[in-house]
Design a protein around this motif. Structure first.
Motif, PDB file in Angstrom:
ATOM      1  N   MET A  80       7.330  22.230   5.465  1.00  0.00           N
ATOM      2  CA  MET A  80       6.578  22.250   6.725  1.00  0.00           C
ATOM      3  C   MET A  80       5.406  21.279   6.577  1.00  0.00           C
ATOM      4  N   LEU A  81       5.668  20.021   6.849  1.00  0.00           N
ATOM      5  CA  LEU A  81       4.653  18.990   6.679  1.00  0.00           C
ATOM      6  C   LEU A  81       3.452  19.256   7.582  1.00  0.00           C
ATOM      7  N   LYS A  82       2.282  19.027   7.041  1.00  0.00           N
ATOM      8  CA  LYS A  82       1.045  19.189   7.805  1.00  0.00           C
ATOM      9  C   LYS A  82       0.515  17.856   8.296  1.00  0.00           C
ATOM     10  N   LYS A  83       0.901  16.762   7.614  1.00  0.00           N
ATOM     11  CA  LYS A  83       0.424  15.432   7.988  1.00  0.00           C
ATOM     12  C   LYS A  83       1.416  14.399   7.477  1.00  0.00           C
ATOM     13  N   VAL A  84       1.761  13.449   8.335  1.00  0.00           N
ATOM     14  CA  VAL A  84       2.533  12.267   7.948  1.00  0.00           C
ATOM     15  C   VAL A  84       1.838  11.078   8.598  1.00  0.00           C
ATOM     16  N   GLN A  85       1.507  10.095   7.780  1.00  0.00           N
ATOM     17  CA  GLN A  85       0.844   8.901   8.285  1.00  0.00           C
ATOM     18  C   GLN A  85       1.606   7.683   7.775  1.00  0.00           C
ATOM     19  N   VAL A  86       1.844   6.730   8.657  1.00  0.00           N
ATOM     20  CA  VAL A  86       2.531   5.487   8.301  1.00  0.00           C
ATOM     21  C   VAL A  86       1.653   4.346   8.787  1.00  0.00           C
ATOM     22  N   ASP A  87       1.163   3.535   7.843  1.00  0.00           N
ATOM     23  CA  ASP A  87       0.277   2.412   8.171  1.00  0.00           C
ATOM     24  C   ASP A  87       0.915   1.098   7.749  1.00  0.00           C
ATOM     25  N   PHE A  88       0.497   0.028   8.400  1.00  0.00           N
ATOM     26  CA  PHE A  88       1.067  -1.297   8.178  1.00  0.00           C
ATOM     27  C   PHE A  88      -0.042  -2.308   7.943  1.00  0.00           C
ATOM     28  N   ASP A  89       0.128  -3.125   6.913  1.00  0.00           N
ATOM     29  CA  ASP A  89      -0.750  -4.270   6.668  1.00  0.00           C
ATOM     30  C   ASP A  89       0.088  -5.523   6.913  1.00  0.00           C
ATOM     31  N   ILE A  90      -0.364  -6.356   7.821  1.00  0.00           N
ATOM     32  CA  ILE A  90       0.339  -7.593   8.150  1.00  0.00           C
ATOM     33  C   ILE A  90      -0.205  -8.700   7.251  1.00  0.00           C
ATOM     34  N   ASP A  91       0.667  -9.277   6.444  1.00  0.00           N
ATOM     35  CA  ASP A  91       0.294 -10.297   5.458  1.00  0.00           C
ATOM     36  C   ASP A  91       0.766 -11.663   5.962  1.00  0.00           C
ATOM     37  N   LYS A  92      -0.146 -12.393   6.590  1.00  0.00           N
ATOM     38  CA  LYS A  92       0.192 -13.691   7.188  1.00  0.00           C
ATOM     39  C   LYS A  92       0.619 -14.713   6.136  1.00  0.00           C
ATOM     40  N   GLN A  93      -0.011 -14.674   5.002  1.00  0.00           N
ATOM     41  CA  GLN A  93       0.278 -15.652   3.950  1.00  0.00           C
ATOM     42  C   GLN A  93       1.693 -15.486   3.397  1.00  0.00           C
TER      43      GLN A  93
END
Length: 163
Positions: A80-93
């Protein structure tokens, strides 16, 4: 050699009994990167992908995947998950999207598989949505980078080891 935990006395696959373990707050972080060509990267970054908003779709896919982990990975306990977070870092180089996930639960077993599943499915979603522009994308570096809670204790990978 230590006893394999997912095999019973007859050597058959077996879900581990965690009923005697204490309920504790458990957290895990995972990461993965998707590398693509310049055309696919520009399309993704500009929000011009023909299939829609790649990052928003990948975020939802990752969250949904974490919630379905026990249905996808044999012998995983449903949590029973209490938190799920998915983040993205965009790497232009590097023409890359670096995905970082976080999962939290109060339970008797860890949440690493959920963090890994969220990262994997988010990466696969990016691949699926961008493959028409780049058929040679790479998904690399899937790993758990931190965990806390439970008998095994807390740990975090040195960021220099995650490159």
């Amino acid at each position: 050699m230590s006893k394999l935990t997912h095999l019973n006395e007859a050597g058959e696959a077996n879900m581990v009994d965690v009923s005697d373990k204490n309920v504790t707050t458990r957290e895990a972080r995972a990461q993965v990167s998707v590398y693509m060509n310049a055309a696919a990267f520009v399309s993704l970054q500009a929000g011009q992908n023909k299939k829609g908003d790649v990052i928003a779709t990948a975020r939802i896919a990752g969250i949904q995947a974490a919630k379905k982990t026990s249905e996808l990975i044999p012998l995983c306990h449903p949590l029973m998950l209490k938190k799920v977070q998915v983040d993205f870092d965009i790497d232009k180089q590097m023409h890359a999207v670096h995905i970082k996930t976080y999962c939290k639960v109060a339970d008797q077993t860890g949440v690493e598989m959920e963090a890994l599943t969220a990262a994997s499915v988010a990466a696969l979603t990016i691949y699926d949505m961008c493959k028409a522009v780049d058929k040679h994308m790479r998904i690399e570096g899937l790993q758990v980078v931190a965990k806390s809670g439970g008998k095994a204790g807390d740990w975090e990978i040195d960021p220099a080891q995650t490159k």
